[in-house]
Design an enzyme around this catalytic site. Structure first.
Site, PDB file in Angstrom:
ATOM      1  N   GLU A  46     -46.649  11.249 -13.868  1.00 32.72           N
ATOM      2  CA  GLU A  46     -47.064  12.624 -13.629  1.00 32.72           C
ATOM      3  C   GLU A  46     -48.216  13.027 -14.546  1.00 32.72           C
ATOM      4  O   GLU A  46     -49.155  13.709 -14.122  1.00 32.72           O
ATOM      5  CB  GLU A  46     -45.885  13.585 -13.848  1.00 32.72           C
ATOM      6  CG  GLU A  46     -44.703  13.328 -12.937  1.00 32.72           C
ATOM      7  CD  GLU A  46     -43.656  12.409 -13.553  1.00 32.72           C
ATOM      8  OE1 GLU A  46     -42.455  12.673 -13.356  1.00 32.72           O
ATOM      9  OE2 GLU A  46     -44.042  11.421 -14.230  1.00 32.72           O
ATOM     10  N   CYS A  71     -38.997  13.612 -15.925  1.00 31.26           N
ATOM     11  CA  CYS A  71     -38.107  13.627 -17.090  1.00 31.26           C
ATOM     12  C   CYS A  71     -38.063  15.015 -17.710  1.00 31.26           C
ATOM     13  O   CYS A  71     -38.994  15.813 -17.593  1.00 31.26           O
ATOM     14  CB  CYS A  71     -38.543  12.592 -18.125  1.00 31.26           C
ATOM     15  SG  CYS A  71     -40.174  12.881 -18.822  1.00 31.26           S
ATOM     16  N   THR A 197     -28.850 -27.650 -19.618  1.00 33.74           N
ATOM     17  CA  THR A 197     -30.197 -27.458 -19.087  1.00 33.74           C
ATOM     18  C   THR A 197     -31.227 -27.459 -20.210  1.00 33.74           C
ATOM     19  O   THR A 197     -32.299 -28.066 -20.099  1.00 33.74           O
ATOM     20  CB  THR A 197     -30.282 -26.136 -18.297  1.00 33.74           C
ATOM     21  OG1 THR A 197     -29.371 -26.194 -17.204  1.00 33.74           O
ATOM     22  CG2 THR A 197     -31.681 -25.893 -17.763  1.00 33.74           C
ATOM     23  N   ASP A 201     -33.652 -30.658 -19.879  1.00 31.92           N
ATOM     24  CA  ASP A 201     -34.945 -30.283 -19.311  1.00 31.92           C
ATOM     25  C   ASP A 201     -35.956 -29.801 -20.343  1.00 31.92           C
ATOM     26  O   ASP A 201     -37.154 -29.781 -20.073  1.00 31.92           O
ATOM     27  CB  ASP A 201     -34.758 -29.175 -18.271  1.00 31.92           C
ATOM     28  CG  ASP A 201     -33.923 -29.615 -17.087  1.00 31.92           C
ATOM     29  OD1 ASP A 201     -33.636 -30.824 -16.987  1.00 31.92           O
ATOM     30  OD2 ASP A 201     -33.545 -28.761 -16.268  1.00 31.92           O
ATOM     31  N   LEU A 205     -39.363 -21.710 -20.320  1.00 33.31           N
ATOM     32  CA  LEU A 205     -38.910 -20.420 -19.771  1.00 33.31           C
ATOM     33  C   LEU A 205     -39.937 -19.311 -19.990  1.00 33.31           C
ATOM     34  O   LEU A 205     -39.585 -18.156 -20.244  1.00 33.31           O
ATOM     35  CB  LEU A 205     -37.551 -20.016 -20.356  1.00 33.31           C
ATOM     36  CG  LEU A 205     -36.398 -21.007 -20.152  1.00 33.31           C
ATOM     37  CD1 LEU A 205     -35.102 -20.425 -20.721  1.00 33.31           C
ATOM     38  CD2 LEU A 205     -36.219 -21.367 -18.689  1.00 33.31           C
ATOM     39  N   ARG A 208     -46.313 -18.955 -16.896  1.00 35.21           N
ATOM     40  CA  ARG A 208     -47.549 -19.730 -16.994  1.00 35.21           C
ATOM     41  C   ARG A 208     -48.336 -19.775 -15.688  1.00 35.21           C
ATOM     42  O   ARG A 208     -49.542 -19.966 -15.708  1.00 35.21           O
ATOM     43  CB  ARG A 208     -47.226 -21.178 -17.423  1.00 35.21           C
ATOM     44  CG  ARG A 208     -46.490 -21.254 -18.743  1.00 35.21           C
ATOM     45  CD  ARG A 208     -46.232 -22.688 -19.171  1.00 35.21           C
ATOM     46  NE  ARG A 208     -45.446 -23.450 -18.226  1.00 35.21           N
ATOM     47  CZ  ARG A 208     -44.123 -23.349 -18.087  1.00 35.21           C
ATOM     48  NH1 ARG A 208     -43.450 -22.472 -18.829  1.00 35.21           N
ATOM     49  NH2 ARG A 208     -43.472 -24.089 -17.208  1.00 35.21           N
ATOM     50  N   GLY A 286     -27.672 -24.090 -16.039  1.00 37.56           N
ATOM     51  CA  GLY A 286     -27.457 -25.069 -14.981  1.00 37.56           C
ATOM     52  C   GLY A 286     -26.384 -24.650 -13.996  1.00 37.56           C
ATOM     53  O   GLY A 286     -25.982 -23.481 -13.908  1.00 37.56           O
ATOM     54  N   SER A 292     -20.399 -19.909 -12.722  1.00 36.93           N
ATOM     55  CA  SER A 292     -19.558 -18.973 -13.475  1.00 36.93           C
ATOM     56  C   SER A 292     -19.900 -17.530 -13.125  1.00 36.93           C
ATOM     57  O   SER A 292     -19.002 -16.689 -12.959  1.00 36.93           O
ATOM     58  CB  SER A 292     -19.723 -19.201 -14.978  1.00 36.93           C
ATOM     59  OG  SER A 292     -19.250 -20.473 -15.354  1.00 36.93           O
TER      60      SER A 292
END
Length: 341
Positions: A46, A71, A197, A201, A205, A208, A286, A292
């Site tokens: 705004e 707000c 993982t 690997d 994370l 890029r 993983g 889970s």
């Protein structure tokens, strides 16, 4: 209002934990000003829209459209509702109400108390969807959880590998899907992987293949067995390590958080993230960790890539508690399927 939504998306990946918001000022059926919230801590939509109006006298007979309720509280910036009242804008059209406890209808009430006409609920669903993580976090009281993995046509995520065997991960993604994943990373607050993982690997994370900020990295390491030379511990991006050994904050942007792995682990983690104002979490692996979240019904959206080949055996991909039987099931469970070519 559709223009407000389009403008708001320019803030994707930069405004969290604030919501994306767009605003448009209209006078005599013509747009005379517009703006959006560009970065957390900076001016709201705004404010930017009103500032863009050259002739401020026109505001006294204008309507301001805003995708989220203005707000009403003093945070890092002054209340937008007060600005609208001060600039004598007579009419406000709101997309959706703000669920944030310090607003939650107070902005609309403040405007109406000052004699401003307020129209609510215009393109409400679209405005809510624009900020689904923000809305979810403040209504369900936990971060929005996005599950992400790739699998073969016969339901495997990877070949069977062990640490030190020298075997590289099975390549399932392509250039387009990698860009999409990194775009998703740039738009979430945090990204999580499990111990295996991280070990097998050694992922970075980070973002890029897309422009945007890196999410906070999260790894589970119950007994702190992961080696210090992993990319996750390079200090380039804030990293949270959930474990049951110690709580400690390193100078290298790595923080260790002690939790109880024997009871309600995921709920403990999500509660801690909520406390830290982390509104969205992307879980990339993983298989055990992903499963889970599914088994405990602690997920909100899943993005699954399907590669058009079979490997016969390997690491089994997660499966949903309720089987996917139709397009309607996919839509209702917020499951997005990608076919890789």
């Amino acid at each position: 209002m559709r223009r407000c939504i389009t403008l708001a998306r320019n803030g994707a990946g930069f405004v969290s934990p604030n919501p994306m918001v767009g605003a448009v000022v209209v006078c005599d059926n013509k747009i005379i000003g517009e703006g959006y919230h560009a970065k957390c801590g900076e001016a709201h939509a705004e404010v930017n829209a009103i500032a863009s109006v050259r002739d401020k006298e026109l505001l006294k007979r204008s309507t301001i459209y805003v995708s989220l309720e203005p707000c009403s509280h003093h945070g890092k910036t002054p209340p937008c509702a007060e600005l609208i009242i001060r600039m004598q804008i007579p009419r406000v059209v709101v997309g959706s109400k703000d669920p944030f406890p310090q607003v939650a209808g107070r902005g609309i009430a403040m405007l109406r108390a000052a004699g401003v006409e307020v129209v609510e609920g215009v393109l409400e669903k679209e405005c809510n969807d624009l900020n689904k993580s923000f809305m979810h976090c403040h209504t369900v009281k936990r971060p929005f959880v996005l599950l992400k993995w790739a699998q073969t046509a016969d339901g495997f995520m990877d070949n069977c590998r062990i640490s030190g065997d020298g075997n590289k991960p099975l390549l399932l993604s392509n250039e387009a899907s990698r860009r999409e994943v990194h775009k998703l990373r740039s738009q979430v607050d945090a990204i999580m992987v499990g111990t295996n993982t991280a070990l097998l690997d050694n992922p970075s994370l980070t973002v890029r293949y897309w422009a945007g900020r890196n999410p906070i990295r999260i790894v589970l390491d119950q007994t702190l067995e992961l080696p210090d030379d992993l990319h996750l511990f390079d200090g380039s991006v804030k990293t949270l390590v959930f474990n049951e050994v110690r709580s400690q904050k390193d100078k290298s942007a790595v923080e260790y958080i002690c939790v109880d792995f024997s009871s309600n682990l995921l709920s403990q983690i999500l509660s801690e993230l909520q406390h830290r104002k982390i509104e969205s979490l992307m879980v990339e692996g993983g298989g055990i960790l992903l499963q889970s979240f599914i088994d405990e019904q602690l997920w909100d959206e899943a993005r699954v890539e399907y590669a058009p080949f079979r490997i016969g055996k390997g690491i089994v991909a997660p499966t949903f508690v309720a089987p996917i039987k139709s397009e309607e099931t996919i839509k209702s469970n917020r499951i997005v399927l990608y076919s890789l070519k």
